[in-house]
Design a protein around this motif. Sequence first.
Motif, mmCIF file in Angstrom:
data_model
loop_
_atom_site.group_PDB
_atom_site.id
_atom_site.type_symbol
_atom_site.label_atom_id
_atom_site.label_comp_id
_atom_site.label_asym_id
_atom_site.label_seq_id
_atom_site.Cartn_x
_atom_site.Cartn_y
_atom_site.Cartn_z
ATOM 1 N N UNK A 40 2.697 70.562 18.666
ATOM 2 C CA UNK A 40 1.643 70.247 19.620
ATOM 3 C C UNK A 40 0.343 70.752 19.046
ATOM 4 N N UNK A 41 -0.618 69.841 18.907
ATOM 5 C CA UNK A 41 -1.917 70.185 18.324
ATOM 6 C C UNK A 41 -2.744 70.946 19.347
ATOM 7 N N UNK A 61 -8.647 55.968 24.437
ATOM 8 C CA UNK A 61 -8.193 56.356 23.108
ATOM 9 C C UNK A 61 -6.681 56.494 23.191
ATOM 10 N N UNK A 62 -6.001 55.934 22.190
ATOM 11 C CA UNK A 62 -4.560 56.122 22.126
ATOM 12 C C UNK A 62 -4.173 56.523 20.708
ATOM 13 N N UNK A 63 -3.038 57.210 20.614
ATOM 14 C CA UNK A 63 -2.487 57.594 19.316
ATOM 15 C C UNK A 63 -1.132 56.929 19.203
ATOM 16 N N UNK A 64 -0.921 56.223 18.074
ATOM 17 C CA UNK A 64 0.348 55.545 17.842
ATOM 18 C C UNK A 64 0.990 56.077 16.569
ATOM 19 N N UNK A 65 2.306 55.946 16.505
ATOM 20 C CA UNK A 65 3.011 56.337 15.288
ATOM 21 C C UNK A 65 3.078 55.154 14.329
ATOM 22 N N UNK A 66 3.784 55.322 13.225
ATOM 23 C CA UNK A 66 3.827 54.267 12.204
ATOM 24 C C UNK A 66 4.560 53.013 12.682
ATOM 25 N N UNK A 67 5.349 53.126 13.758
ATOM 26 C CA UNK A 67 6.015 51.961 14.348
ATOM 27 C C UNK A 67 5.210 51.372 15.505
ATOM 28 N N UNK A 100 3.123 65.719 18.403
ATOM 29 C CA UNK A 100 3.537 64.830 17.315
ATOM 30 C C UNK A 100 5.011 65.112 17.039
ATOM 31 N N UNK A 101 5.885 64.117 17.248
ATOM 32 C CA UNK A 101 7.319 64.374 17.149
ATOM 33 C C UNK A 101 7.854 64.599 15.743
ATOM 34 N N UNK A 102 7.282 63.915 14.736
ATOM 35 C CA UNK A 102 7.811 63.967 13.371
ATOM 36 C C UNK A 102 6.676 63.939 12.361
ATOM 37 N N UNK A 103 6.927 64.390 11.108
ATOM 38 C CA UNK A 103 5.938 64.143 10.067
ATOM 39 C C UNK A 103 5.871 62.636 9.834
ATOM 40 N N UNK A 104 4.704 62.045 9.956
ATOM 41 C CA UNK A 104 4.572 60.595 9.930
ATOM 42 C C UNK A 104 3.094 60.249 9.802
ATOM 43 N N UNK A 119 -10.741 47.472 13.843
ATOM 44 C CA UNK A 119 -11.467 47.467 12.578
ATOM 45 C C UNK A 119 -11.666 48.856 11.996
ATOM 46 N N UNK A 120 -11.533 49.889 12.811
ATOM 47 C CA UNK A 120 -11.695 51.251 12.291
ATOM 48 C C UNK A 120 -10.596 52.186 12.785
ATOM 49 N N UNK A 121 -9.357 51.720 12.837
ATOM 50 C CA UNK A 121 -8.285 52.636 13.224
ATOM 51 C C UNK A 121 -8.288 53.808 12.254
ATOM 52 N N UNK A 122 -7.995 54.975 12.745
ATOM 53 C CA UNK A 122 -8.112 56.209 11.983
ATOM 54 C C UNK A 122 -6.728 56.769 11.740
ATOM 55 N N UNK A 123 -6.393 57.034 10.506
ATOM 56 C CA UNK A 123 -5.052 57.490 10.169
ATOM 57 C C UNK A 123 -4.990 59.017 10.112
ATOM 58 N N UNK A 124 -4.026 59.587 10.832
ATOM 59 C CA UNK A 124 -3.724 61.012 10.721
ATOM 60 C C UNK A 124 -2.377 61.129 10.037
ATOM 61 N N UNK A 125 -2.280 61.952 9.023
ATOM 62 C CA UNK A 125 -1.027 62.123 8.303
ATOM 63 C C UNK A 125 -0.525 63.531 8.571
ATOM 64 N N UNK A 126 0.635 63.635 9.206
ATOM 65 C CA UNK A 126 1.248 64.934 9.408
ATOM 66 C C UNK A 126 2.129 65.222 8.214
ATOM 67 N N UNK A 127 2.038 66.441 7.724
ATOM 68 C CA UNK A 127 2.815 66.813 6.554
ATOM 69 C C UNK A 127 3.512 68.131 6.822
#
Length: 136
Positions: A40-41, A61-67, A100-104, A119-127
Amino acid sequence: MSTFVELETILACDAIAHSSGKYTLVGVFDRIWAIKFPCTHGPLAIYLRLRLPLGQHKIEVQITDSDQRVIYKTQPPMEANVTLEDMTGEFPVGLAGVSFPLPDEYWVQCLVNGQIQANLSYRLVLMEAHPHPPGS
């Protein structure tokens, strides 16, 4: 008269301050480091700059995973009543308790009147956390 929405800027940061008619973004980032998942951020803010046509608009504003599953969505939507033609507005959005449930790869997206302004979706990468993240 313009009838389209233009997302000019979307940024993720730790906090947004407002003073003297200006916004200050603190701690802009595009990666989140975590030791374990789910994580949890802490404080998370999204800065939006939008060009909107005349009329009433709902902004989310919404946050989506890679699926493309939505893991977080602001509720209720922000309301914007545009009375000047071709207005550009700034919208600071505070998010609390985003988990965030998983690194994704995760995407922060802006919706205006229910439509994704992709046109400007923003990518967050969890590692997975490293003892010393790059650049530290």
